[in-house]
Scaffold this active site. Structure first.
Site, short mmCIF file in Angstrom:
data_model
loop_
_atom_site.label_atom_id
_atom_site.label_comp_id
_atom_site.label_asym_id
_atom_site.label_seq_id
_atom_site.Cartn_x
_atom_site.Cartn_y
_atom_site.Cartn_z
N SER A 128 3.59 3.28 -6.18
CA SER A 128 2.62 2.27 -5.78
C SER A 128 1.39 2.29 -6.68
O SER A 128 0.95 3.36 -7.11
CB SER A 128 2.18 2.54 -4.34
OG SER A 128 1.01 1.82 -4.03
N TYR A 152 -0.13 -3.86 -7.73
CA TYR A 152 -1.06 -4.73 -7.02
C TYR A 152 -1.88 -5.38 -8.11
O TYR A 152 -2.59 -4.71 -8.87
CB TYR A 152 -1.93 -3.93 -6.05
CG TYR A 152 -1.26 -3.66 -4.72
CD1 TYR A 152 -0.58 -4.68 -4.05
CD2 TYR A 152 -1.32 -2.40 -4.13
CE1 TYR A 152 0.05 -4.44 -2.84
CE2 TYR A 152 -0.70 -2.16 -2.91
CZ TYR A 152 -0.03 -3.18 -2.27
OH TYR A 152 0.59 -2.95 -1.08
N THR A 178 3.97 -6.96 -6.14
CA THR A 178 3.90 -7.25 -4.69
C THR A 178 3.00 -8.45 -4.45
O THR A 178 1.81 -8.43 -4.79
CB THR A 178 3.40 -6.01 -3.94
OG1 THR A 178 4.33 -4.97 -4.19
CG2 THR A 178 3.33 -6.28 -2.45
N LYS A 260 8.08 -8.89 -5.20
CA LYS A 260 8.32 -8.29 -3.89
C LYS A 260 7.55 -9.04 -2.81
O LYS A 260 6.36 -9.32 -2.99
CB LYS A 260 7.88 -6.82 -3.92
CG LYS A 260 7.99 -6.07 -2.60
CD LYS A 260 7.78 -4.58 -2.83
CE LYS A 260 7.88 -3.76 -1.55
NZ LYS A 260 6.63 -3.79 -0.75
N HIS A 284 7.15 -6.48 3.87
CA HIS A 284 6.26 -5.32 3.79
C HIS A 284 6.42 -4.43 5.03
O HIS A 284 5.47 -3.85 5.54
CB HIS A 284 4.81 -5.80 3.67
CG HIS A 284 3.92 -4.93 2.82
ND1 HIS A 284 3.51 -5.26 1.56
CD2 HIS A 284 3.34 -3.72 3.06
CE1 HIS A 284 2.71 -4.32 1.07
NE2 HIS A 284 2.59 -3.36 1.96
C1 LIG Z 1 2.38 3.49 4.72
C2 LIG Z 1 2.94 2.38 3.89
C3 LIG Z 1 2.32 2.07 2.69
C4 LIG Z 1 2.84 1.06 1.89
N1 LIG Z 1 2.25 0.82 0.67
C5 LIG Z 1 2.77 -0.14 -0.14
C6 LIG Z 1 2.22 -0.34 -1.43
O1 LIG Z 1 1.32 0.35 -1.85
N2 LIG Z 1 2.78 -1.32 -2.18
C7 LIG Z 1 3.82 -2.09 -1.75
O2 LIG Z 1 4.28 -2.98 -2.45
N3 LIG Z 1 4.36 -1.89 -0.53
C8 LIG Z 1 3.87 -0.92 0.28
N4 LIG Z 1 4.44 -0.71 1.49
C9 LIG Z 1 5.62 -1.50 1.89
C10 LIG Z 1 6.91 -0.84 1.43
O3 LIG Z 1 7.06 -0.92 0.04
C11 LIG Z 1 8.14 -1.52 2.06
O4 LIG Z 1 8.08 -2.90 1.81
C12 LIG Z 1 8.24 -1.28 3.54
O5 LIG Z 1 7.84 0.02 3.89
C13 LIG Z 1 9.69 -1.51 3.96
O6 LIG Z 1 9.83 -1.43 5.32
P1 LIG Z 1 10.30 -0.10 6.10
O7 LIG Z 1 9.08 0.78 6.16
O8 LIG Z 1 10.70 -0.65 7.40
O9 LIG Z 1 11.43 0.53 5.29
C14 LIG Z 1 3.96 0.32 2.31
C15 LIG Z 1 4.57 0.64 3.52
C16 LIG Z 1 4.09 1.67 4.30
C17 LIG Z 1 4.81 2.01 5.56
#
Ligand SMILES: Cc1cc2nc3c(=O)[nH]c(=O)nc-3n(C[C@H](O)[C@H](O)[C@H](O)COP(=O)(O)O)c2cc1C
Length: 389
Positions: A128, A152, A178, A260, A284
């Site tokens: 990330s 980002y 994203t 994404k 997300h």
């Molecule tokens: C704590 C947390 C932080 C996340 N941070 C980012 C991030 O920095 N960038 C991003 O594109 N997605 C982020 N996501 C989304 C994840 O990439 C992903 O889309 C999502 O966790 C998928 O769903 P799931 O948790 O049900 O597997 C984050 C998700 C969580 C749970």
């Protein structure tokens, strides 16, 4: 013949002869509750929490659970191979770790532990932009292992350009941009605790080490950390971006680019028209728009619109190996996994993440075999039925 991920079950049973049992549950749906019990309310709320009343996170699970696998018999699944070609990369299985920011709130070894776990299992790690460890350090910990960088898209083009240059120089192969987070969503679990790690300078490592970011500060980060945080808050994302802006990314990144957060087929078509290489169908993990479509419900329409032009990846709601099977059956080329590995990290560091990867892929391997498939590429819509909602 590929690696038989299913053999992990024999390893567990054999270790059991000496009285050992796995340190974490092998039913990964139990990890969330364990994490809630063992980690502090701030970090757990941040990771487990979703937008609004959590309805989108529930819709993600429901959309997968409503689809049921119809196993086929007598199809020679003796030798299996889970490997796939995705975006010109050879992967040992149709899975990657999703970008999850601020992993230091889960475990002090943070992204380094998660990246090493992914590297040890040969699964791509997506770093990330909001990581707690600078991208160069994560890259160094991974050696030659496959790594992707999530952007980002910063408001300041110099910072965005600098991130792309650093990621390229650090050996990240695929750029994951994203689009669904031009601003933070309404997240009651964080709001109720007034918990936002970024305000404490956690999850800002890539920015605070970036020359272009630092050029915009009146004083060095250590002399005025609050000003640095505020500079980050004002620039980490840009709600004014539109489709023509994608040309900037194409100009500054010569590898595959994946968008994404795509849910609408028209957005997927726009991605193809803009010369992108792929999309991640994702909401997300339900963390942005409450009341939105479950990601697995969006997947077939996106595949139908652009499956022949773009690589379609999927995330949001994957908890088990059979969930990955369902994503493949709905047309995804690979699935990304978010929270399960974050929980594994929080509960047992690098070993916890490796446990999660091995459980998911063992269960996927077995689900494929027991449903009549020797690999992911033969799985399709006829392997599923959809129960009425
Ligand atoms: C704590 C947390 C932080 C996340 N941070 C980012 C991030 O920095 N960038 C991003 O594109 N997605 C982020 N996501 C989304 C994840 O990439 C992903 O889309 C999502 O966790 C998928 O769903 P799931 O948790 O049900 O597997 C984050 C998700 C969580 C749970």
């Amino acid at each position: 013949m590929g690696k038989h991920w299913a053999d992990f079950q024999y390893e567990i049973y054999l270790n059991g002869m000496t009285g050992a049992v796995p340190r974490l549950p092998t039913d990964l749906t139990r990890l969330e509750q364990l994490t809630e019990q063992r980690l502090g309310p701030g970090p757990v709320g941040y990771v487990a929490g979703s937008a609004g009343d959590g309805s989108t996170a529930r819709a993600n699970r429901a959309a997968l659970q409503r689809r049921r696998i119809v196993p086929r018999m007598l199809r020679d699944v003796h030798e299996r191979d889970l490997s796939v070609e995705v975006l010109g990369r050879s992967l040992p299985a149709p899975m990657a770790l999703a970008p999850v920011g601020v992993l230091s709130i889960m475990h002090p070894d943070a992204e380094i532990a998660a990246a090493r776990a992914a590297a040890a299992q040969g699964v791509p790690f997506t770093l990330s932009s909001a990581s707690s460890t600078p991208m160069e350090q994560v890259a160094e910990a991974m050696g030659d292992a496959e790594r992707w960088f999530q952007l980002y898209w910063a408001k300041d083009p110099e910072v965005a350009r600098s991130f792309l240059g650093r990621a390229k120089a650090s050996g990240f192969s695929v750029l994951v941009v994203t689009l669904d987070t031009p601003m933070l969503a309404w997240r009651p679990r964080d709001l109720d605790q007034a918990y936002l790690p970024f305000l404490h300078g956690v999850g800002t490592a890539n920015y605070f080490t970036d020359p272009a970011f630092r050029a915009g500060l009146a004083k060095p980060v250590h002399e005025d950390p609050n000003a640095a945080v505020m500079h980050f808050v004002g620039m980490f994302s840009d709600p004014a971006k539109t489709w023509p802006d994608l040309a900037f990314l194409r100009e500054h990144w010569d590898g595959p680019i994946v968008l994404k957060g795509i849910l609408h087929p028209d957005d997927a078509r726009a991605a193809a028209d803009a010369g992108m290489d792929g999309v991640v169908v994702s909401n997300h993990g339900g963390r942005q728009v409450a009341g939105s479509i479950g990601a697995a419900d969006a997947l077939p329409r996106v595949v139908e619109a652009v499956g022949d032009r773009l690589t379609v990846l999927f995330d949001s709601g994957i908890r088990t190996g059979d969930d990955i099977f369902k994503a493949l059956a709905l047309g995804a080329k690979a699935a990304l996994v978010g929270r399960p590995y974050a929980y594994g990290l929080g509960l047992d560091g690098q070993a916890g993440v490796e446990h999660v990867i091995r459980c998911l892929l063992a269960e996927l391997d077995l689900t494929l075999a027991l449903s009549g498939h020797a690999g992911p590429t033969t799985v399709g819509p006829t392997d599923l039925i959809e129960e009425s909602a």
